[in-house]
Design an enzyme around this catalytic site. Structure first.
Site, PDB file in Angstrom:
ATOM      1  CD  GLU A 135      73.262 -41.858  59.423  1.00 51.57           C
ATOM      2  OE1 GLU A 135      72.166 -41.908  59.983  1.00 51.57           O
ATOM      3  OE2 GLU A 135      74.174 -42.700  59.589  1.00 51.57           O
ATOM      4  CD  GLU A 181      71.117 -47.869  61.373  1.00 48.23           C
ATOM      5  OE1 GLU A 181      71.836 -46.892  61.134  1.00 48.23           O
ATOM      6  OE2 GLU A 181      71.391 -48.754  62.208  1.00 48.23           O
ATOM      7  CB  SER A 192     107.363 -24.875  31.308  1.00 50.62           C
ATOM      8  OG  SER A 192     107.135 -25.106  32.678  1.00 50.62           O
TER       9      SER A 192
HETATM   10  O1  G3I Z   1      78.307 -41.321  75.502  1.00 49.68           O
HETATM   11  C1  G3I Z   1      79.238 -42.352  75.830  1.00 49.68           C
HETATM   12  C2  G3I Z   1      80.238 -41.771  76.810  1.00 49.68           C
HETATM   13  O2  G3I Z   1      79.559 -41.507  78.048  1.00 49.68           O
HETATM   14  C3  G3I Z   1      81.344 -42.803  77.042  1.00 49.68           C
HETATM   15  O3  G3I Z   1      82.352 -42.205  77.859  1.00 49.68           O
HETATM   16  C4  G3I Z   1      81.989 -43.119  75.660  1.00 49.68           C
HETATM   17  C5  G3I Z   1      83.086 -44.154  75.849  1.00 49.68           C
HETATM   18  O4  G3I Z   1      82.935 -45.210  75.023  1.00 49.68           O
HETATM   19  O5  G3I Z   1      80.999 -43.678  74.783  1.00 49.68           O
HETATM   20  C6  G3I Z   1      79.997 -42.709  74.529  1.00 49.68           C
HETATM   21  O6  G3I Z   1      79.121 -43.296  73.720  1.00 49.68           O
HETATM   22  C7  G3I Z   1      79.564 -43.391  72.338  1.00 49.68           C
HETATM   23  C8  G3I Z   1      78.565 -42.576  71.487  1.00 49.68           C
HETATM   24  O7  G3I Z   1      78.883 -42.774  70.090  1.00 49.68           O
HETATM   25  C9  G3I Z   1      78.666 -41.109  71.782  1.00 49.68           C
HETATM   26  O8  G3I Z   1      79.889 -40.627  71.455  1.00 49.68           O
HETATM   27  C10 G3I Z   1      79.452 -44.858  71.955  1.00 49.68           C
HETATM   28  O9  G3I Z   1      80.504 -45.568  72.655  1.00 49.68           O
HETATM   29  C11 G3I Z   1      79.701 -45.008  70.438  1.00 49.68           C
HETATM   30  O10 G3I Z   1      79.446 -46.340  70.020  1.00 49.68           O
HETATM   31  C12 G3I Z   1      78.699 -44.106  69.708  1.00 49.68           C
HETATM   32  O11 G3I Z   1      79.013 -44.247  68.362  1.00 49.68           O
HETATM   33  C13 G3I Z   1      78.007 -43.651  67.513  1.00 49.68           C
HETATM   34  C14 G3I Z   1      77.252 -44.760  66.803  1.00 49.68           C
HETATM   35  O12 G3I Z   1      76.336 -44.145  65.854  1.00 49.68           O
HETATM   36  C15 G3I Z   1      76.475 -45.602  67.747  1.00 49.68           C
HETATM   37  O13 G3I Z   1      75.844 -46.570  67.010  1.00 49.68           O
HETATM   38  C16 G3I Z   1      78.756 -42.819  66.476  1.00 49.68           C
HETATM   39  O14 G3I Z   1      79.415 -41.742  67.134  1.00 49.68           O
HETATM   40  C17 G3I Z   1      77.787 -42.276  65.439  1.00 49.68           C
HETATM   41  O15 G3I Z   1      78.471 -41.643  64.400  1.00 49.68           O
HETATM   42  C18 G3I Z   1      77.013 -43.452  64.850  1.00 49.68           C
HETATM   43  O16 G3I Z   1      76.075 -42.930  63.945  1.00 49.68           O
HETATM   44  C19 G3I Z   1      75.218 -43.872  63.310  1.00 49.68           C
HETATM   45  C20 G3I Z   1      73.911 -43.164  63.032  1.00 49.68           C
HETATM   46  O17 G3I Z   1      73.387 -42.663  64.202  1.00 49.68           O
HETATM   47  C21 G3I Z   1      72.951 -44.092  62.349  1.00 49.68           C
HETATM   48  N1  G3I Z   1      73.534 -44.697  61.155  1.00 49.68           N
HETATM   49  C22 G3I Z   1      74.833 -45.321  61.330  1.00 49.68           C
HETATM   50  C23 G3I Z   1      75.785 -44.363  62.005  1.00 49.68           C
HETATM   51  C24 G3I Z   1      77.125 -45.033  62.139  1.00 49.68           C
HETATM   52  O18 G3I Z   1      77.050 -46.135  62.938  1.00 49.68           O
END
Ligand code: G3I
EC number: 3.2.1.8
Length: 726
Positions: free
Chosen positions: A280, A161, A629
């Protein structure tokens, strides 16, 4: 009773019928997606901790997928949160899960503006570092992660991105409005310009000389973004940067993108790379798209069926495009295992597995594609459907059985025709710039008559182009697909025709007026040598959701009789087509259905009226009962309970008889059972064989190329009628 019901169920039920009868359908039954697509591309899934720990979820992954991506665990900020601090726990367990199960991985991701190891930009005092220091740290990070996992990884999302989104042509720099930079204004870019992209790929290639190195982004089908990505990757490759492929994330929705938009991006990128991964994929049930974290989480409400149909159709269209471009599309990965895991939240219902890890019909539709239809274009010999209202061109049918629809609804967001390929929720139309929706069935329909209706943004309407036919407890639209043997129910101007009269009578048992349509053969009532001829009577019943108009109109019973009589294949007889009290029946209670109510109306009320009002031969051996039927189920229940009334019995996609069910073999002179070859022909053949072996005069028909529909029953009537009253 239970046996009667099971017989009917076994006979008439396709998956959708089972679904309709409220019985759960396991849409994951059958091969896994990875097997269905073995000649096309790998099928992947992004996983979290639970997905690789819970046995049931592990089973789904092992059956369906041959590629896995760590949703978050391998991202720089998660795996390398601080300088010298590595968080390999979950990252390793996902890698080991794949190593133990022989599943290859996509490495996501090595360099990204979000979830990044932001400590790389600052020194111990928090001061910004020079880009050379940043590159050193990025190189050490990439080498460490790549060397740790390259044994199980076949492709890396090296940079994610880095390009700007559409919709912002200009930006303010130092107070001046300037054309917006094609690049996302990330810390990487602000420190290094686009050189960081080249560096990241250089470092990745150093660490993994054979891995497929991917530039990954979302909204690649947006015209501006597509061109920015194209220009950047082309420039980088021409500068020797080892970019092997482009990752199109595919965070789409049920309305977007249209096939031509997706195809345009795939063909554009194919000009500069020979590898594209859909990295994705998910389809949210609203109009939003893209990988941004700003999105609507939707409401916790059951999903409207038409929304599910739109999603199924969109998945089907996208995978058709992916299959068409299998030369360059090497992987399609779903972003999360189920709606429960989805980053979009359960209420967006974006994936083929629901929040309980139950496969949705979209999984079956993605899996059970018909490759022959993929690159087939229907013959353009479409003509207006013979059942259209005067002057209405649409719907149209072609000589192969494809149906084409056209509906004007400028402000609608979706128009679905309930008719479509088997197992599908219908045909989703597409709107042109003038607000006209058109669409053609994805494949040829079964020959014969089909009920259908339109669903426009969730509202159910009839197609203004056709006449209406009573089916599914309402007046539906109808279409007639040409059939090779359609002459037996065609109107022939060169023969005599009988007529159909409506009879109403008071039914004490139901406390209501009841209605029946009565077919009287040509010459009925005429004096022959001073005498009026009397006729045997066939009581012919419709199915659930239909009424006394169904056999005369969509069944073409009168025309079938006229043609049989004209061809001397039968002696004339009367056909009585009454309302069978089927439509108050509630699905899921079929086990309790007895037909006792209709038995009273038929035997105690209607037959006396018919024998009084018409020239009938009013005895058992001149009376037959048959039904399609649920009407068949009624026929079986009533003829077995009241064998003294009817001498000829017929079940049309309405179950079968077995010798042991008929107490007195002499009670019946002829038994007919029939169904479509897309129903349960074995049940028919077994029944006829057993009845004949037990000395019954039994006959069966399996209608070629038809299912639980009226051409099956027209053919059954045509065959059965020739054996009645003989
Ligand atoms: O790891 C922390 C954890 O320690 C904390 O307790 C928790 C509470 O908020 O947050 C955790 O982090 C979260 C992380 O996912 C891991 O679960 C973040 O808040 C959350 O924002 C993050 O979201 C991920 C997101 O990328 C971040 O941008 C999504 O799960 C994931 O599906 C999403 O994936 C991205 C791809 O990598 C790239 N393309 C877009 C796609 C969707 O945004």
């Amino acid at each position: 009773m239970k046996k009667v019901f099971l017989g009917l169920m076994m006979l008439a039920c396709s998956t959708s019928m089972f679904a309709q009868w409220g019985r759960p359908v396991d849409y994951s039954a059958g091969p896994g997606l990875k097997d269905a697509y073995k000649d096309y591309f790998t099928i992947g899934v992004a996983v979290n901790k639970a997905n690789v720990s819970d046995p049931a979820q592990i089973e789904i992954i092992k059956k369906q997928f041959n590629s896995v991506t760590a949703e978050n665990a391998w991202k720089p900020g998660e795996i390398h949160p601080k300088e010298g601090v590595w968080n390999f726990g979950l990252a390793d367990s996902i890698a080991n899960f794949c190593r133990e199960n022989g599943i290859k991985m996509r490495g996501h991701c090595l360099c990204w503006h979000s979830q990044f190891a932001d400590w790389m930009f600052t020194d111990k005092k928090g001061k910004p570092v020079k880009k050379e220091v940043f590159y050193q740290r990025l190189r050490e990070h990439i080498h460490t992660v790549v060397n740790r996992y390259k044994d199980v990884v076949y492709a890396w999302d090296v940079v994610n991105e880095a390009m700007a989104d559409d919709g912002r042509p200009f930006e303010f720099v130092d107070g001046k409005m300037v054309p917006a930079s094609p690049y996302r204004q990330s810390r990487h870019f602000k420190l290094c310009g686009d050189e960081f992209i080249a560096k990241a790929f250089e470092f990745a290639r150093e660490a993994d000389p054979t891995g497929v190195l991917i530039y990954n982004d979302y909204s690649c089908v947006d015209n501006g973004k597509r061109e920015r990505i194209y220009t950047m990757v082309k420039k980088m490759k021409e500068a020797g940067v080892p970019i092997d492929g482009i990752g199109m994330q595919g965070h789409y929705n049920i309305y977007f993108p249209e096939e031509n938009q997706l195809e345009k991006a795939i063909e554009r990128f194919s000009e500069i790379v020979n590898t594209i991964h859909i990295t994705e994929l998910d389809l949210r049930t609203n109009t939003e798209s893209g990988g941004q974290l700003m999105f609507s989480r939707g409401e916790a409400k059951p999903q409207a069926p038409y929304i599910a149909t739109l999603q199924e159709d969109q998945y089907a269209r996208l995978f058709k495009i992916f299959r068409k471009h299998k030369d360059v599309i090497k992987n399609v990965t779903f972003w999360n295992l189920s709606d429960k895991d989805s980053w979009l939240g359960t209420n967006n219902h974006p994936l083929p597995f629901d929040e309980n890890f139950k496969a949705k019909r979209s999984l079956q539709i993605i899996r059970d594609f018909n490759a022959k239809l993929d690159n087939y274009t229907p013959k353009e010999d479409f003509v207006p459907n013979p059942m259209n209202q005067p002057g209405q061109e649409y719907p149209m049918v072609n000589s192969e059985g494809y149906a084409r629809f056209r509906v004007v609804a400028p402000d609608a967001k979706s128009v679905i025709v309930s008719l479509g390929l088997g197992g599908r929720g219908g045909t989703v139309l597409r709107k042109d710039k003038d607000g006209v929706w058109t669409g053609t069935t994805e494949g040829p329909m079964d020959p014969g008559f089909h009920y259908y209706h339109l669903t426009i943004d969730g509202g159910v309407f009839n197609d203004p182009g056709t006449h209406n036919y009573f089916g599914s407890c309402r007046w539906e639209s109808g279409i007639e697909i040409p059939a090779p043997d359609q002459d037996f129910y065609a109107y022939r101007k060169d023969i005599n025709h009988g007529n159909i009269q409506q009879v109403t009578f008071w039914s004490e048992s139901t406390g209501k007026m009841q209605t029946a349509n009565v077919y009287l053969p040509y010459g009925y009532g005429k004096l022959v040598k001073g005498k009026q001829e009397r006729y045997p009577v066939l009581y012919l019943q419709h199915g659930w959701g239909e009424n006394e108009t169904s056999w005369p109109v969509q069944g073409k019973a009168g025309l079938i009789m006229d043609n049989l009589i004209a061809d001397g294949k039968i002696k004339p007889f009367i056909v009585v087509m009454a309302y069978g009290l089927t439509n108050d029946f509630k699905f899921g209670t079929i086990g309790k259905f007895t037909a006792e109510e209709f038995e009273k109306v038929l035997i105690d009320e209607l037959i006396p009226v018919i024998d009084k009002q018409f020239l009938t031969k009013a005895d058992k051996w001149n009376r037959a009962m048959a039904g399609l039927s649920m009407g068949g189920m009624e026929t079986k229940l009533i003829t077995l309970r009241r064998p003294e009334v009817f001498g000829y019995w017929g079940l049309l996609s309405g179950g079968t008889y077995m010798p042991e069910e008929i107490k007195d073999p002499k009670a019946v002179k002829y038994i007919f059972v029939g169904c479509g070859d897309k129903e349960n022909p074995d049940g028919i053949n077994k029944s006829v064989e057993a009845l004949k072996a037990a000395g019954f005069n039994a006959e069966g028909l399996v209608s070629e190329g038809t299912a639980h529909e009226f051409l099956t029953w027209r053919r059954c009537l045509y065959t059965m009628a020739q054996k009645l009253f003989k």
